[in-house]
Design a protein around this motif. Structure first.
Motif, PDB file in Angstrom:
ATOM      1  N   GLY A 290       0.811  -1.206   0.000  1.00  0.00           N
ATOM      2  CA  GLY A 290       0.000   0.000   0.000  1.00  0.00           C
ATOM      3  C   GLY A 290       0.850   1.264   0.000  1.00  0.00           C
ATOM      4  N   ILE A 291       1.865   1.302   0.888  1.00  0.00           N
ATOM      5  CA  ILE A 291       2.738   2.473   0.954  1.00  0.00           C
ATOM      6  C   ILE A 291       3.510   2.649  -0.346  1.00  0.00           C
ATOM      7  N   GLY A 292       4.038   1.539  -0.884  1.00  0.00           N
ATOM      8  CA  GLY A 292       4.813   1.619  -2.121  1.00  0.00           C
ATOM      9  C   GLY A 292       4.012   2.203  -3.264  1.00  0.00           C
ATOM     10  N   LEU A 293       2.790   1.730  -3.437  1.00  0.00           N
ATOM     11  CA  LEU A 293       1.954   2.231  -4.526  1.00  0.00           C
ATOM     12  C   LEU A 293       1.603   3.703  -4.348  1.00  0.00           C
ATOM     13  N   ALA A 386      -5.933   5.849  -9.644  1.00  0.00           N
ATOM     14  CA  ALA A 386      -7.099   5.231  -9.008  1.00  0.00           C
ATOM     15  C   ALA A 386      -6.762   3.956  -8.242  1.00  0.00           C
ATOM     16  N   ILE A 387      -5.935   3.106  -8.839  1.00  0.00           N
ATOM     17  CA  ILE A 387      -5.779   1.741  -8.334  1.00  0.00           C
ATOM     18  C   ILE A 387      -5.107   1.648  -6.961  1.00  0.00           C
ATOM     19  N   PRO A 388      -4.059   2.436  -6.656  1.00  0.00           N
ATOM     20  CA  PRO A 388      -3.452   2.299  -5.323  1.00  0.00           C
ATOM     21  C   PRO A 388      -4.422   2.493  -4.170  1.00  0.00           C
ATOM     22  N   VAL A 447       7.744  -2.165 -12.618  1.00  0.00           N
ATOM     23  CA  VAL A 447       8.475  -3.280 -12.006  1.00  0.00           C
ATOM     24  C   VAL A 447       7.891  -3.620 -10.642  1.00  0.00           C
ATOM     25  N   PHE A 448       7.610  -2.604  -9.850  1.00  0.00           N
ATOM     26  CA  PHE A 448       7.052  -2.803  -8.512  1.00  0.00           C
ATOM     27  C   PHE A 448       5.725  -3.552  -8.574  1.00  0.00           C
ATOM     28  N   VAL A 449       4.867  -3.140  -9.485  1.00  0.00           N
ATOM     29  CA  VAL A 449       3.546  -3.774  -9.606  1.00  0.00           C
ATOM     30  C   VAL A 449       3.685  -5.232 -10.032  1.00  0.00           C
ATOM     31  N   VAL A 450       4.546  -5.499 -11.017  1.00  0.00           N
ATOM     32  CA  VAL A 450       4.719  -6.866 -11.516  1.00  0.00           C
ATOM     33  C   VAL A 450       5.246  -7.796 -10.428  1.00  0.00           C
ATOM     34  N   LEU A 451       6.178  -7.324  -9.622  1.00  0.00           N
ATOM     35  CA  LEU A 451       6.843  -8.189  -8.650  1.00  0.00           C
ATOM     36  C   LEU A 451       6.082  -8.342  -7.335  1.00  0.00           C
TER      37      LEU A 451
END
Length: 469
Positions: A290-293, A386-388, A447-451
């Motif tokens: 959550g924080i990363g996004l 929107a998504i995060p 990259v963050f989302v994929v991993l």
């Protein structure tokens, strides 16, 4: 008000509120609870759009959010001229909403936990209204700054509470679509600020800023409280009545009732959650996602673009900067690719720096930068904008949602403050370099989302949260 529904032979056709799976007549106590829901239950039932109606009402909060974000762009020149501010003083004004939002974010989780999602939205509306009035009557920077801080506090509470409320009331098959209404409403608020800023004085625009929250307050009396919050607080009769209203009186809610009760029972064995508890994987992993996004959302530079769009277009050599700014607000409702669009803006600024003003390609670079920024806000609105918030509200377990949600929202607003404070300085240093930085961050987000980001589509909130165990 009566909620009795019968067929021709007089049998009561309402589904059960408990989880027996059998037909039965509601108890007088349950009927009393529905009576307490009052006109909201009647309106919702008569229109058969319960969840959608609730979402549309709370969407007034993000509209207020967007109006606050968009206000500084069309008003910058006039406020600086009328109040004699410097560029740095106006940058402080623009960024103070983020400072207020950080305070609101810290308080948002606890407010939403103790007085409910509806109550926290009512509380958030009051400083928003006062803040806009303070700006509209400002004679110097002090009232301007105070109003901006108050607005920011309300926006900080709204930015956490609205996605959580939408996620908690939505059926699993509609949660993604309804969750996107939050960002769509923010976009609408920005667009309204840009549009109205073309025609009205900045003081009048500030007065118009009170309208979303002024309408939201009475609207909250016509919608039910989040059933998951009611269940967590032990108000089981109210919880079942709220869920029945949201799902419709002809819907069997027994399975969903059981799922929510099971989740609440397992997450309330320990009543106090401390920061040290967040070290457990079932908590720190969803919190870090959550924080990363939410941090990457802001590091993309979106608020730097939205807060100071007119200045960016001026630097790009466009003459009708206010009209171009309004175009950005309108276009946010479509689709494209964010990383490529940021790269296009960076390249346009770099080429503009090496071309002479007499070159026929010089003006083309300004057009390319406009195209790139439009494409950027398009893709932002449909994706990372929107998504995060939707994912954050889905993956945080109910027993840490207040604490962890506040931490994630605080991280978002802290990053937003850094971006809005540095945007003008970075653009003065190098427009091309600024957008290169934003491009790199946007690429890393992929990259963050994929991993690390889990798939939540088609799963109940309880299933998502159990998966982290």
């Amino acid at each position: 008000m009566s909620f009795r529904e019968e067929n021709d032979d007089g049998r009561d056709l309402r589904k059960p509120f408990l989880h027996t799976g059998s037909w039965y007549r509601m108890s007088s106590r349950q009927s009393s609870m529905l009576d307490k829901l009052g006109s909201s239950a009647q309106v919702i039932r008569d229109n058969s759009v319960s969840v959608v109606l609730c979402v549309l009402i709370v969407a007034l909060g993000p509209i207020q959010f967007g109006f606050t974000a968009g206000y500084s762009s069309p008003t910058q020149a006039d406020i600086i001229s009328d109040l004699g501010l410097s560029i740095s003083e106006f940058s402080i004004f623009g960024s103070l909403s983020n400072v207020g939002a950080m305070v609101g974010a810290i308080a948002s989780g606890q407010i939403a936990e103790y007085i409910g999602r509806k109550g926290s939205l009512m509380i958030a509306s009051i400083p928003n209204i006062i803040g806009w009035l303070a700006i509209s009557f400002a004679k110097d920077s002090s009232f301007l700054y105070m109003g901006r801080l108050l607005e920011g506090f309300g926006v900080g509470v709204i930015s956490y509470t609205v996605p959580v409320y939408i996620a908690e009331i939505s059926p699993q098959n509609m949660r993604g679509r309804l969750g996107s209404v939050n960002q769509l409403s923010v976009t609408l608020g920005i667009m309204l600020a840009y549009l109205l800023g073309l025609f009205v004085h900045w003081r009048v625009l500030a007065v118009l800023g009170i309208l979303p929250c002024t309408i939201l307050i009475p609207g909250l009396f016509f919608i039910p409280e989040s059933p998951r919050w009611l269940a967590k607080m032990g108000m089981m009769e109210d919880f079942e009545a709220s869920l029945q209203v949201l799902r419709g009186f002809d819907t069997d809610i027994s399975f969903e009732v059981n799922e929510i009760k099971r989740s609440v029972a397992t997450t309330t064995r320990r009543t106090t959650i401390r920061f040290s508890d967040l070290r457990r994987r079932r908590y720190w992993y969803p919190l870090m996602v959550g924080i990363g996004l939410l941090v990457l959302q802001q590091l993309s530079g979106i608020n730097g673009v939205l807060f100071y769009a007119s200045n960016i277009f001026k630097a790009a050599g466009l003459s009708s900067t206010n009209l171009a700014t309004f175009g950005v607000g309108v276009i946010q409702i479509s689709s494209s690719g964010m990383t490529l669009s940021l790269l296009l803006v960076a390249v346009a600024f770099y080429l503009k720096g090496v071309l002479s003003e007499d070159s026929r390609f010089y003006s083309l670079m300004g057009i390319l930068s406009l195209v790139g920024l439009v494409a950027m806000v398009i893709s932002f609105s449909l994706g990372i904008g929107a998504i995060p918030w939707v994912i954050m509200s889905e993956i945080l377990p109910v027993n840490i949602k207040g604490l962890a949600g506040s931490v994630a929202t605080l991280a978002n607003w802290l990053t937003s403050w850094v971006i809005t404070m540095t945007a003008n300085l970075l653009l003065s240093w190098s427009s091309g370099g600024t957008f290169t930085i934003y491009t790199v961050v946007s690429a890393f987000t992929i990259v963050f989302v994929v991993l690390w980001v889990p798939e939540t589509k088609g799963r109940t909130l309880e299933e998502i949260q159990w998966s982290f165990r």
